[in-house]
Motif scaffolding. Structure first.
Motif, PDB file in Angstrom:
ATOM      1  N   MET A 138       3.178  -6.450   6.345  1.00  0.00           N
ATOM      2  CA  MET A 138       2.632  -5.500   5.374  1.00  0.00           C
ATOM      3  C   MET A 138       3.793  -4.797   4.685  1.00  0.00           C
ATOM      4  SD  MET A 138       0.878  -2.707   7.838  1.00  0.00           S
ATOM      5  CE  MET A 138       1.728  -2.096   9.270  1.00  0.00           C
ATOM      6  N   ILE A 139       3.567  -4.355   3.465  1.00  0.00           N
ATOM      7  CA  ILE A 139       4.606  -3.739   2.670  1.00  0.00           C
ATOM      8  C   ILE A 139       4.176  -2.333   2.276  1.00  0.00           C
ATOM      9  CG2 ILE A 139       5.952  -3.907   0.537  1.00  0.00           C
ATOM     10  CD1 ILE A 139       5.396  -6.962   0.662  1.00  0.00           C
ATOM     11  N   ILE A 140       5.047  -1.371   2.589  1.00  0.00           N
ATOM     12  CA  ILE A 140       4.819   0.024   2.198  1.00  0.00           C
ATOM     13  C   ILE A 140       5.652   0.303   0.956  1.00  0.00           C
ATOM     14  CG2 ILE A 140       5.071   2.435   2.874  1.00  0.00           C
ATOM     15  CD1 ILE A 140       4.901   1.488   5.824  1.00  0.00           C
ATOM     16  N   LEU A 141       5.018   0.822  -0.084  1.00  0.00           N
ATOM     17  CA  LEU A 141       5.700   1.211  -1.318  1.00  0.00           C
ATOM     18  C   LEU A 141       5.416   2.683  -1.574  1.00  0.00           C
ATOM     19  CD1 LEU A 141       4.883  -1.770  -3.707  1.00  0.00           C
ATOM     20  CD2 LEU A 141       7.017  -1.315  -2.528  1.00  0.00           C
ATOM     21  N   HIS A 142       6.436   3.520  -1.460  1.00  0.00           N
ATOM     22  CA  HIS A 142       6.279   4.963  -1.734  1.00  0.00           C
ATOM     23  C   HIS A 142       6.757   5.271  -3.120  1.00  0.00           C
ATOM     24  CE1 HIS A 142       5.044   6.084   2.265  1.00  0.00           C
ATOM     25  NE2 HIS A 142       6.087   5.470   2.773  1.00  0.00           N
ATOM     26  N   GLY A 182       5.781   9.349   6.784  1.00  0.00           N
ATOM     27  CA  GLY A 182       6.913   9.462   7.693  1.00  0.00           C
ATOM     28  C   GLY A 182       7.714   8.178   7.834  1.00  0.00           C
ATOM     29  N   LEU A 183       7.224   7.087   7.263  1.00  0.00           N
ATOM     30  CA  LEU A 183       7.948   5.820   7.303  1.00  0.00           C
ATOM     31  C   LEU A 183       8.530   5.509   5.925  1.00  0.00           C
ATOM     32  CD1 LEU A 183       5.473   3.618   9.369  1.00  0.00           C
ATOM     33  CD2 LEU A 183       7.538   4.773  10.183  1.00  0.00           C
ATOM     34  N   ALA A 184       9.678   4.866   5.912  1.00  0.00           N
ATOM     35  CA  ALA A 184      10.327   4.497   4.658  1.00  0.00           C
ATOM     36  C   ALA A 184       9.613   3.314   4.011  1.00  0.00           C
ATOM     37  CB  ALA A 184      11.780   4.127   4.930  1.00  0.00           C
ATOM     38  N   SER A 185       9.776   3.170   2.717  1.00  0.00           N
ATOM     39  CA  SER A 185       9.275   1.973   2.035  1.00  0.00           C
ATOM     40  C   SER A 185       9.934   0.745   2.637  1.00  0.00           C
ATOM     41  CB  SER A 185       9.621   2.027   0.544  1.00  0.00           C
ATOM     42  OG  SER A 185       8.918   3.066  -0.087  1.00  0.00           O
ATOM     43  N   GLY A 186       9.204  -0.354   2.695  1.00  0.00           N
ATOM     44  CA  GLY A 186       9.786  -1.587   3.210  1.00  0.00           C
ATOM     45  C   GLY A 186       8.747  -2.483   3.834  1.00  0.00           C
ATOM     46  N   ILE A 187       9.244  -3.512   4.500  1.00  0.00           N
ATOM     47  CA  ILE A 187       8.394  -4.498   5.157  1.00  0.00           C
ATOM     48  C   ILE A 187       8.221  -4.113   6.616  1.00  0.00           C
ATOM     49  CG2 ILE A 187       8.194  -6.921   5.844  1.00  0.00           C
ATOM     50  CD1 ILE A 187       9.903  -7.580   3.336  1.00  0.00           C
ATOM     51  N   TYR A 188       6.982  -4.162   7.070  1.00  0.00           N
ATOM     52  CA  TYR A 188       6.640  -3.870   8.458  1.00  0.00           C
ATOM     53  C   TYR A 188       5.752  -4.991   8.983  1.00  0.00           C
ATOM     54  CZ  TYR A 188       8.528   0.761   7.711  1.00  0.00           C
ATOM     55  OH  TYR A 188       9.374   1.798   7.435  1.00  0.00           O
ATOM     56  N   ILE A 189       5.730  -5.141  10.280  1.00  0.00           N
ATOM     57  CA  ILE A 189       4.907  -6.148  10.941  1.00  0.00           C
ATOM     58  C   ILE A 189       3.941  -5.433  11.873  1.00  0.00           C
ATOM     59  CG2 ILE A 189       4.904  -8.170  12.477  1.00  0.00           C
ATOM     60  CD1 ILE A 189       6.444  -8.639   9.841  1.00  0.00           C
ATOM     61  N   TYR A 190       2.663  -5.804  11.810  1.00  0.00           N
ATOM     62  CA  TYR A 190       1.761  -5.302  12.838  1.00  0.00           C
ATOM     63  C   TYR A 190       1.369  -6.457  13.742  1.00  0.00           C
ATOM     64  CZ  TYR A 190      -2.349  -6.903  10.117  1.00  0.00           C
ATOM     65  OH  TYR A 190      -3.279  -7.633   9.440  1.00  0.00           O
ATOM     66  N   ARG A 191       1.239  -6.155  15.040  1.00  0.00           N
ATOM     67  CA  ARG A 191       0.881  -7.172  16.025  1.00  0.00           C
ATOM     68  C   ARG A 191      -0.342  -6.715  16.795  1.00  0.00           C
ATOM     69  NH1 ARG A 191       5.567  -8.536  19.398  1.00  0.00           N
ATOM     70  NH2 ARG A 191       5.050  -6.666  20.537  1.00  0.00           N
ATOM     71  N   ILE A 192      -1.345  -7.580  16.822  1.00  0.00           N
ATOM     72  CA  ILE A 192      -2.568  -7.348  17.584  1.00  0.00           C
ATOM     73  C   ILE A 192      -2.505  -8.270  18.794  1.00  0.00           C
ATOM     74  CG2 ILE A 192      -5.075  -7.473  17.599  1.00  0.00           C
ATOM     75  CD1 ILE A 192      -4.932  -7.150  14.506  1.00  0.00           C
ATOM     76  N   SER A 193      -2.554  -7.699  19.998  1.00  0.00           N
ATOM     77  CA  SER A 193      -2.454  -8.483  21.226  1.00  0.00           C
ATOM     78  C   SER A 193      -3.638  -8.205  22.133  1.00  0.00           C
ATOM     79  CB  SER A 193      -1.171  -8.142  21.989  1.00  0.00           C
ATOM     80  OG  SER A 193      -0.040  -8.381  21.206  1.00  0.00           O
ATOM     81  N   PHE A 213       0.819  -1.202   0.000  1.00  0.00           N
ATOM     82  CA  PHE A 213       0.000   0.000   0.000  1.00  0.00           C
ATOM     83  C   PHE A 213       0.858   1.260   0.000  1.00  0.00           C
ATOM     84  CE2 PHE A 213       0.932  -0.875   4.392  1.00  0.00           C
ATOM     85  CZ  PHE A 213       1.095   0.357   4.987  1.00  0.00           C
ATOM     86  N   ASN A 214       0.211   2.383  -0.332  1.00  0.00           N
ATOM     87  CA  ASN A 214       0.837   3.696  -0.308  1.00  0.00           C
ATOM     88  C   ASN A 214      -0.258   4.741  -0.303  1.00  0.00           C
ATOM     89  OD1 ASN A 214       2.444   5.967  -0.603  1.00  0.00           O
ATOM     90  ND2 ASN A 214       2.631   5.714  -2.803  1.00  0.00           N
TER      91      ASN A 214
END
Length: 79
Positions: free
Chosen positions: A75-79, A54-65, A5-6
């Protein structure tokens, strides 16, 4: 959704009962970059919008606890 996403995506999750919930985003090195949610929520389905400005393109992890469980998704951010 969508992924990649972007600049914005929606994280959808359901709770079977009222519970304390946290939703955090981490970079690929495991550093916390955002806390999107940290509160008690009632039973139901939720949609949380995540803006990656404000975040760089790349792979991120979200955690629901919750008090009883935790799940993580990539999730992958593509700018």
């Amino acid at each position: 959704f969508p992924n990649p996403f972007n600049p914005e995506t929606t994280i959808i999750f359901g709770l079977p009962q009222r519970d304390q919930i946290t939703l955090k985003v981490f970079d690929i090195l495991g550093r916390e970059v955002r806390t999107l949610l940290d509160e008690v929520k009632d039973e139901g389905t939720y949609r949380i919008r995540f803006n990656s400005i404000g975040l760089a393109s790349g792979i991120y992890i979200y955690r629901i606890s919750t008090n009883n469980s935790s799940i993580s998704r990539k999730m992958i951010i593509l700018h």
